[in-house]
Scaffold this motif. Structure first.
Motif, short mmCIF file in Angstrom:
data_model
loop_
_atom_site.label_atom_id
_atom_site.label_comp_id
_atom_site.label_asym_id
_atom_site.label_seq_id
_atom_site.Cartn_x
_atom_site.Cartn_y
_atom_site.Cartn_z
N TYR A 82 6.87 29.02 67.75
CA TYR A 82 5.70 29.73 67.23
C TYR A 82 5.05 28.92 66.10
O TYR A 82 3.83 28.69 66.09
N CYS A 106 2.96 34.00 65.32
CA CYS A 106 4.34 34.15 64.83
C CYS A 106 4.79 35.60 64.78
O CYS A 106 5.98 35.87 64.59
N SER A 108 5.68 39.17 66.49
CA SER A 108 6.21 39.52 67.81
C SER A 108 6.55 41.00 67.87
O SER A 108 7.10 41.55 66.91
N LYS A 228 0.13 32.91 72.96
CA LYS A 228 1.17 33.89 72.67
C LYS A 228 1.89 34.37 73.92
O LYS A 228 3.12 34.49 73.94
#
Length: 311
Positions: A82, A106, A108, A228
């Motif tokens: 990430y 970053c 999640s 992502k």
């Protein structure tokens, strides 16, 4: 449709429906944006940590302990992926909007989707991996946002907070093989069960309260979503192939690396940079919606490739 892909699709859909209910609540002004922010802070800082305790209330065995170590290593590697991509494409630009995009990569949704999705995979220790990924992702994400969004925030304050303390307590209870007494265990389990649905509701409310328009922003949403939801699971899948992990283990890592943005993104952005909350809220909601297609698709592709390679 492939069975595992269909199971994952069916698992995500209810949360999308709850997100839509949250959107309606926000649009109809049943819940004001200020109240949404307050409930979000409470959920992230006070309720989510109970999931770690609940998931780690298991017997201390060599297999569970081994899975815990592997989970720590895997979560650190995935977060490193990430951060590397976020640094290469966004952090170096050093402007507020790029920082939001970097943080979105970053962040999640491990507290919402990890356990339901991993529970669909036979032979996977869903509780241990979900607990560890929540703990590690929150810790590393808080450090990143503390430096990027809060600027001069003290590093100790980014690390030592209530969620981290509760997470460490949960790990300690596991290694000491301490079981909570039944009334407390039931309370922890009840709180844990309500967090995913409540988080999805809050994402919908944030999305309705902080709309953003513009072709450039919409294009950036697609780019961030592709990073992502597609790039990270593809990179993770490649690593799993190199190390010859089993299909079940690979599916688990692919799912964990390809989860949408979490509720912590709009919440922290709202607290640190209120004017940019709209970007975080829209990215979070959109990646969540797109994940209903990308997660089942990545599971299907991974399974087909493993079948072709006779792994």
């Amino acid at each position: 449709m492939d069975s595992i892909a269909y199971q994952q699709f069916s698992t995500i859909v209810p949360f999308l429906f709850i997100l839509f209910l949250g959107f309606l609540c926000g649009k109809s002004k049943l819940i004001e944006s200020g109240a949404s922010k307050t409930v979000c802070v409470v959920t992230m800082n006070l309720l989510t940590p109970f999931m770690i305790i609940d998931y780690l209330q298991i017997d201390k065995t060599s297999q569970n302990s081994s899975d815990l170590i592997w989970a720590i290593l895997a979560s650190a590697v995935i977060f490193a992926l990430y951060y590397i991509v976020a640094f290469l494409f966004y952090l170096r630009k050093k402007n507020e909007i790029s920082n939001i995009y970097a943080c979105s990569l970053c962040s999640s949704a491990v507290s919402i989707l990890s356990f339901p999705l991993l529970s669909n995979i036979i032979g996977i220790n869903a509780s241990v991996y979900s607990a560890v990924f929540i703990l590690v992702n929150q810790l590393l994400f808080n450090i990143l946002t503390g430096k990027v969004l809060y600027k001069n925030r003290n590093l100790i304050k980014c690390i030592i907070n209530f969620p981290f303390i509760i997470g460490i307590l949960a790990v300690a209870l596991y290694f000491l093989n301490v079981d909570l007494i039944l009334p407390i265990a039931n309370t922890v389990s009840c709180v844990s069960d309500m967090v995913p649905a409540l988080s999805a509701l809050l994402i919908g409310m944030y999305f309705s309260s902080f709309p953003v328009s513009g072709l450039k922003f919409q294009f950036n949403i697609l780019v961030v979503s592709a990073f992502k939801l597609l790039l990270f699971p593809i990179l993770t899948f490649g690593i799993c192939l190199i190390f010859h992990f089993s299909l079940e283990t690979t599916l688990m890592y692919v799912i964990l690396s390809g989860l949408p943005c979490g509720i912590n993104l709009p919440c922290i952005t709202s607290c640190a940079q209120n004017k940019n909350t709209s970007y975080a809220a829209n990215i979070t909601a959109c990646t969540f919606v797109f994940s209903v297609a990308t997660i089942p698709m990545m599971c299907y592709i991974a399974r087909e490739i493993y079948s072709m390679l006779n792994y």
